[in-house]
Write an enzyme that holds these catalytic residues in place. Sequence first.
Site, short mmCIF file in Angstrom:
data_model
loop_
_atom_site.label_atom_id
_atom_site.label_comp_id
_atom_site.label_asym_id
_atom_site.label_seq_id
_atom_site.Cartn_x
_atom_site.Cartn_y
_atom_site.Cartn_z
N HIS A 229 0.82 -1.23 -0.02
CA HIS A 229 -0.08 0.01 0.16
C HIS A 229 0.74 1.24 0.10
CE1 HIS A 229 0.79 -0.18 4.57
NE2 HIS A 229 0.52 1.19 4.25
N ASP B 133 -0.24 -7.55 1.30
CA ASP B 133 0.32 -6.41 1.64
C ASP B 133 1.76 -5.99 1.54
OD1 ASP B 133 0.27 -3.54 1.65
OD2 ASP B 133 -0.05 -3.35 3.80
N SER C 15 4.97 2.62 7.61
CA SER C 15 4.70 1.28 7.09
C SER C 15 5.60 0.71 6.19
CB SER C 15 3.55 1.64 6.26
OG SER C 15 2.20 1.84 7.06
#
Length: 427
Positions: free
Chosen positions: A162, A194, A271
């Site tokens: 993402h 992901d 992230s």
Amino acid sequence: MALRCINNLEIFLRRCTAPTLHRCCVASSRTAHTASSSKGSGGDNSKDQENNGQNKSGYRRFGWRSVFQFCVPFSLGALVSAVLIEGHRDELTPTISARSLKGRRNEFNFIADVVAGCGDSVVYIEIKDTRHFDYFSGQPITASNGSGFVIEQNGLILTNAHVVINKPHTMVQVRLSDGRTFPATIEDVDQTSDLATLRIHVSGLPVMKLGKSSTLRSGEWVVALGSPLALSNTVTAGVISATQRASQELGLRNRDINYLQTDAAITFGNSGGPLVNLDGEAIGVNSMKVTAGISFAIPIDYVKVFLERAAERRKKGSAHKTGYPVKRYMGITMLTLTPDILFELKSRSQNMPNNLMHGVLVWKVIVGSPAHSGGLQPGDIVTHINKKEIKNSSDVYDALAEGRKDLEIVILRGVKQMHVKITPEDP
């Protein structure tokens, strides 16, 4: 101490000499007068004067002798005592010293040792919007950012999917820990897990070691490395809160992953960064944050499976450079509100409605995206889209797939219900 005693003695002598001498003289005079009276008063005046002279010299000798007989022994004793006390002061006074803390930094700085061993392999990832440019520099503006880490010396980087996909009209740049910046290309993507890999054309890079997430225990110390809020080379630490947090508990129905839960501080920009054990080995990929003290990472054992499959595709010449499906672009990162997450959020914040049972939490909004332009903010809870109830993130993807030009979204911002309109971008 001895000098103080001598001074006190001198003051004492001054005070006692005159009064004492006067009293002694008066007493001697009275004694002499009584003696002369007992012999009779027939004596002549010359003899009385002689006797009086003798008595005067007598009481003078008696007065000074009394003073010195009393004071000299006292002063000598005080002086000797002062000398003895001064000489044994160290023995009489207890010595209290602070406990030495020298060496504690080297003994307990295990977090710093971890960072020194693996921090150079962590990178900062920027997504540049090629349609919008900075007014002063003329360079593309940053649409979003994230983190990653080098897993091969020849420039292969691991991150979250993402972070780099579903962002049309953008390019990816990677900044190394030494400040060098390189353009990057997307090699492999697995949206289900992901995960994604990037490639930069440089060799000889420091590599992050991959550990084993299967050996982790709850309560074990871990370190999160990354670039939260675009602040590169940021270090936070915490413990493993849970080692088997099922994706179904997080409302991620299309994923079959048991996430690592940690209380290490993780926020936007972390992230894709590594979650590292005290041996300096990556045991997870930081993926999402629910609230302060509750964050999740993809276990490294699951990541290894993805990397093995990606390596096989590269050998066959079929790496997924552009083969991943591109969805309509909304520009948010979201998380399904499960009962457990809702309970935790309500216990931490008084602004959560008590009657809220489900929905999707918006925890990141990309600047310049349709969601940002439409007014969505991090922390909003999506409850309805186009009059349909939203219970999980899959419902949001279904609404995007319907192809309607605009999305009428109902959100909760604190305890206030609001309506926003978003126009997603087509791929």
